[in-house]
Design a protein around this motif. Structure first.
Motif, mmCIF file in Angstrom:
data_model
loop_
_atom_site.group_PDB
_atom_site.id
_atom_site.type_symbol
_atom_site.label_atom_id
_atom_site.label_comp_id
_atom_site.label_asym_id
_atom_site.label_seq_id
_atom_site.Cartn_x
_atom_site.Cartn_y
_atom_site.Cartn_z
ATOM 1 N N ASN A 38 0.841 -1.196 0.000
ATOM 2 C CA ASN A 38 0.000 0.000 0.000
ATOM 3 C C ASN A 38 0.880 1.252 0.000
ATOM 4 O O ASN A 38 2.039 1.214 0.412
ATOM 5 C CB ASN A 38 -0.945 0.008 1.203
ATOM 6 N N PHE A 39 0.271 2.352 -0.446
ATOM 7 C CA PHE A 39 0.919 3.646 -0.337
ATOM 8 C C PHE A 39 1.027 4.060 1.128
ATOM 9 O O PHE A 39 0.170 3.711 1.930
ATOM 10 C CB PHE A 39 0.045 4.737 -0.971
ATOM 11 N N ASP A 40 2.019 4.873 1.450
ATOM 12 C CA ASP A 40 1.966 5.680 2.666
ATOM 13 C C ASP A 40 1.561 7.068 2.176
ATOM 14 O O ASP A 40 2.401 7.843 1.713
ATOM 15 C CB ASP A 40 3.324 5.713 3.371
ATOM 16 N N MET A 41 0.266 7.360 2.247
ATOM 17 C CA MET A 41 -0.257 8.595 1.664
ATOM 18 C C MET A 41 0.289 9.842 2.344
ATOM 19 O O MET A 41 0.440 10.883 1.712
ATOM 20 C CB MET A 41 -1.783 8.610 1.757
ATOM 21 N N CYS A 42 0.555 9.730 3.642
ATOM 22 C CA CYS A 42 1.060 10.907 4.351
ATOM 23 C C CYS A 42 2.456 11.261 3.834
ATOM 24 O O CYS A 42 2.751 12.435 3.595
ATOM 25 C CB CYS A 42 1.063 10.654 5.863
ATOM 26 N N GLU A 43 3.284 10.246 3.655
ATOM 27 C CA GLU A 43 4.629 10.521 3.115
ATOM 28 C C GLU A 43 4.546 11.052 1.696
ATOM 29 O O GLU A 43 5.318 11.920 1.292
ATOM 30 C CB GLU A 43 5.488 9.250 3.153
ATOM 31 N N LEU A 44 3.602 10.495 0.947
ATOM 32 C CA LEU A 44 3.456 10.917 -0.451
ATOM 33 C C LEU A 44 3.065 12.401 -0.526
ATOM 34 O O LEU A 44 3.656 13.175 -1.279
ATOM 35 C CB LEU A 44 2.400 10.053 -1.146
ATOM 36 N N VAL A 45 2.082 12.796 0.271
ATOM 37 C CA VAL A 45 1.615 14.192 0.228
ATOM 38 C C VAL A 45 2.704 15.135 0.730
ATOM 39 O O VAL A 45 2.910 16.214 0.185
ATOM 40 C CB VAL A 45 0.308 14.358 1.044
ATOM 41 N N ARG A 46 3.408 14.692 1.738
ATOM 42 C CA ARG A 46 4.497 15.533 2.239
ATOM 43 C C ARG A 46 5.578 15.724 1.161
ATOM 44 O O ARG A 46 6.023 16.839 0.907
ATOM 45 C CB ARG A 46 5.112 14.887 3.484
ATOM 46 N N ALA A 47 5.947 14.623 0.525
ATOM 47 C CA ALA A 47 6.980 14.707 -0.518
ATOM 48 C C ALA A 47 6.500 15.557 -1.687
ATOM 49 O O ALA A 47 7.279 16.259 -2.319
ATOM 50 C CB ALA A 47 7.350 13.305 -0.999
ATOM 51 N N ALA A 48 5.198 15.504 -1.962
ATOM 52 C CA ALA A 48 4.665 16.253 -3.102
ATOM 53 C C ALA A 48 4.562 17.746 -2.800
ATOM 54 O O ALA A 48 4.388 18.546 -3.711
ATOM 55 C CB ALA A 48 3.300 15.691 -3.502
ATOM 56 N N GLY A 49 4.615 18.128 -1.523
ATOM 57 C CA GLY A 49 4.685 19.552 -1.219
ATOM 58 C C GLY A 49 3.579 20.128 -0.345
ATOM 59 O O GLY A 49 3.476 21.336 -0.204
ATOM 60 N N GLY A 50 2.731 19.289 0.227
ATOM 61 C CA GLY A 50 1.654 19.788 1.097
ATOM 62 C C GLY A 50 2.195 20.483 2.335
ATOM 63 O O GLY A 50 3.330 20.239 2.751
ATOM 64 N N ASN A 51 1.372 21.346 2.923
ATOM 65 C CA ASN A 51 1.806 22.126 4.095
ATOM 66 C C ASN A 51 1.406 21.512 5.432
ATOM 67 O O ASN A 51 1.875 21.961 6.480
ATOM 68 C CB ASN A 51 1.228 23.550 4.027
ATOM 69 N N TYR A 52 0.504 20.533 5.417
ATOM 70 C CA TYR A 52 0.088 19.907 6.677
ATOM 71 C C TYR A 52 -0.256 18.453 6.397
ATOM 72 O O TYR A 52 -0.993 18.155 5.445
ATOM 73 C CB TYR A 52 -1.141 20.625 7.263
ATOM 74 N N VAL A 53 0.278 17.562 7.220
ATOM 75 C CA VAL A 53 0.045 16.135 7.021
ATOM 76 C C VAL A 53 -0.134 15.455 8.373
ATOM 77 O O VAL A 53 0.716 15.592 9.263
ATOM 78 C CB VAL A 53 1.236 15.470 6.272
ATOM 79 N N ALA A 54 -1.258 14.741 8.534
ATOM 80 C CA ALA A 54 -1.509 14.057 9.805
ATOM 81 C C ALA A 54 -2.324 12.792 9.559
ATOM 82 O O ALA A 54 -2.986 12.653 8.521
ATOM 83 C CB ALA A 54 -2.250 14.973 10.774
ATOM 84 N N ARG A 55 -2.263 11.880 10.537
ATOM 85 C CA ARG A 55 -3.062 10.658 10.439
ATOM 86 C C ARG A 55 -3.593 10.284 11.818
ATOM 87 O O ARG A 55 -2.880 10.394 12.816
ATOM 88 C CB ARG A 55 -2.206 9.500 9.902
ATOM 89 N N ALA A 56 -4.849 9.856 11.856
ATOM 90 C CA ALA A 56 -5.419 9.261 13.072
ATOM 91 C C ALA A 56 -6.429 8.204 12.628
ATOM 92 O O ALA A 56 -6.665 8.033 11.432
ATOM 93 C CB ALA A 56 -6.069 10.325 13.950
ATOM 94 N N THR A 57 -7.012 7.513 13.579
ATOM 95 C CA THR A 57 -7.997 6.478 13.237
ATOM 96 C C THR A 57 -9.326 6.815 13.915
ATOM 97 O O THR A 57 -9.401 7.734 14.735
ATOM 98 C CB THR A 57 -7.543 5.081 13.714
ATOM 99 N N THR A 58 -10.340 6.027 13.619
ATOM 100 C CA THR A 58 -11.637 6.240 14.273
ATOM 101 C C THR A 58 -11.564 5.913 15.770
ATOM 102 O O THR A 58 -12.441 6.319 16.528
ATOM 103 C CB THR A 58 -12.741 5.390 13.619
ATOM 104 N N ALA A 59 -10.528 5.201 16.185
ATOM 105 C CA ALA A 59 -10.342 4.955 17.616
ATOM 106 C C ALA A 59 -9.788 6.195 18.321
ATOM 107 O O ALA A 59 -9.719 6.234 19.543
ATOM 108 C CB ALA A 59 -9.394 3.768 17.829
ATOM 109 N N HIS A 60 -9.372 7.174 17.530
ATOM 110 C CA HIS A 60 -8.795 8.407 18.086
ATOM 111 C C HIS A 60 -9.605 9.596 17.581
ATOM 112 O O HIS A 60 -9.055 10.538 17.002
ATOM 113 C CB HIS A 60 -7.336 8.551 17.654
ATOM 114 N N ALA A 61 -10.922 9.542 17.801
ATOM 115 C CA ALA A 61 -11.813 10.517 17.158
ATOM 116 C C ALA A 61 -11.547 11.955 17.614
ATOM 117 O O ALA A 61 -11.669 12.887 16.818
ATOM 118 C CB ALA A 61 -13.268 10.140 17.408
ATOM 119 N N ARG A 62 -11.182 12.140 18.870
ATOM 120 C CA ARG A 62 -10.900 13.508 19.344
ATOM 121 C C ARG A 62 -9.639 14.055 18.691
ATOM 122 O O ARG A 62 -9.589 15.198 18.232
ATOM 123 C CB ARG A 62 -10.744 13.529 20.865
ATOM 124 N N GLN A 63 -8.606 13.212 18.689
ATOM 125 C CA GLN A 63 -7.341 13.586 18.062
ATOM 126 C C GLN A 63 -7.573 13.907 16.581
ATOM 127 O O GLN A 63 -7.069 14.900 16.064
ATOM 128 C CB GLN A 63 -6.412 12.376 18.197
#
Ligand SMILES: Cc1ncc(C[n+]2csc(CCOP(=O)(O)OP(=O)(O)O)c2C)c(N)n1
Ligand code: SF4
Ligand code: SF4
Lengths: 86, 274
Positions: free
Chosen positions: B154-179
């Protein structure tokens, strides 16, 4: 159980939207909620509710609301507590 | 919560179409709470989606909403942002929508650093079309098109977006709904391209095919198998196999596309006046 008539009810469940997935029941740290015969949620122990809002935040169907919410800080979600059961 | 969530819902269309226990609703709630905390006027928010279960979200939302074609949400959103840079344009998309058919739009929206917030609902499967594997399905997982296990990484989409030039990149799951909700709030406030990957459960297809149990079991699985970025950095990469790394990975301050574009318009006007 779902009526707003009784002010001491801490949580409202919108039965028409609830799909009985059981997520809120499992995530409630105080075991306030239970499934009725039809699988939908009812308040079994409302007096134990600490208004942590975990059920509301975790319900995928917008079917459960904590009345009034807890503190502003909790509502902002910046607090350093576990999302649900530890 | 500044605004009750019902204010943001087209309640006449509820209950929504998502299956019992589908995590998409948890992500949507996290997005709405973020908008509520920021107290954004409804008319200043535009929600854009492509096609898929995740992309059904805007239909239930009482903002400006556009449900576009498969994979093209970011192309439409780019156009909207250029026409109306004052809007908060939020793209809600699936992993198939964003990483497969829309993958090229994603990398170029990030490269251009268009001021959009993209929330990718990653259930590791094509839910709407009955469970084909996606570019986000981990190797070895089962899908209707991978009955003997997926051979692809699978892709690591966060790394991909960061490498492509995005200004903010984050990941959480539905188990971390507040975060997750906090990350979406930060993403909305980021000038430039902001990307939040929300790992979510599709109990109907991914869960059943991979014998993951109930929606509650899947959320518990996310919780047990997630690790914070800071803790992950101290571990051997081999120990991270199969783990979900969560956290804010990147904050940048590269210039936002529509601002740069406005400067070009000014230069063109000056040239025309000469
Ligand atoms: C051009 C085009 N190709 C294929 C499809 C069929 N299709 C509809 S939804 C979908 C995948 C959706 O998966 P994802 O984006 O991960 O969302 P989910 O349903 O899992 O939330 C596909 C392939 C389509 N609608 N349009
Ligand atoms: S989480 Fe929501 S839909 Fe699921 S059982 Fe509880 S109230 Fe019903
Ligand atoms: S098929 Fe999967 S992604 Fe689609 S609504 Fe059902 S559980 Fe959610």
């Amino acid at each position: 159980m779902t009526s707003a008539e009784s002010p001491e009810v801490p949580v409202l469940v919108r039965q028409e939207w609830c799909k009985g997935c059981g997520i809120c029941i499992a995530m409630c740290p105080k075991k306030v909620l239970e499934a009725a015969a039809d699988g939908k949620v009812v308040l079994a122990r409302p007096e134990d509710c600490i208004k942590c809002e975990t059920c509301e935040i975790m319900c995928p169907d917008f079917a459960i609301r904590v009345v009034g919410g807890r503190s502003k800080e909790v509502a902002r979600g910046r607090e350093d507590v576990a999302d649900a059961r530890a | 919560m500044a605004v009750p969530i019902d204010d943001y819902l087209r309640t006449q269309f509820m209950p929504h179409i998502w299956c019992p226990g589908c995590g998409h609703g948890i992500i949507l709630g996290a997005v709405l709470r973020a908008i509520g905390r920021l107290d954004l006027p409804k008319d200043e928010v535009c929600i854009v989606s492509g096609i898929g279960c995740a992309s059904r979200a805007p239909g239930y939302l009482d903002f400006n909403t556009v449900h576009t074609t498969h994979g093209r949400a970011l192309a439409f959103a780019t156009g909207i942002k250029i026409a109306r840079p004052d809007l908060h344009v939020i793209v809600l998309t699936g992993d198939g929508d964003a990483a497969a058919i829309g993958g090229n739009h994603l990398i170029h929206a990030a490269r251009r650093n268009v001021g959009l917030t993209t929330v990718m609902f990653n259930n590791s499967i094509y839910g709407m079309t009955n469970g084909q594997y996606s570019p986000m399905t981990p190797r070895g997982r089962y899908a209707s098109t991978a009955p003997y296990g997926n051979v692809e990484r699978n892709f690591d989409m966060c790394e991909l977006v960061r490498a492509a030039g995005g200004n903010y990149v984050a990941r959480a799951t539905t188990a971390h709904a507040r975060q997750l909700s906090n990350y979406v709030e930060n993403a909305i406030q980021t000038p430039g391209f902001a990307f939040v990957e929300a790992v979510t459960q599709c109990p109907t297809y991914f869960g059943r095919r991979n014998k993951m149990g109930t929606p509650v079991d899947m959320i518990e699985w996310f919780r047990k198998n997630s690790i914070n970025a800071a803790a992950a950095a101290k571990l051997d990469p081999a120990d991270l196999d199969g783990k979900i790394i969560i956290g804010e990975f990147y904050r940048g301050d590269a210039p936002e596309y529509t601002e740069v574009y406005d400067e070009v318009i000014e230069r063109a006007k000056e040239a025309a006046a000469r």
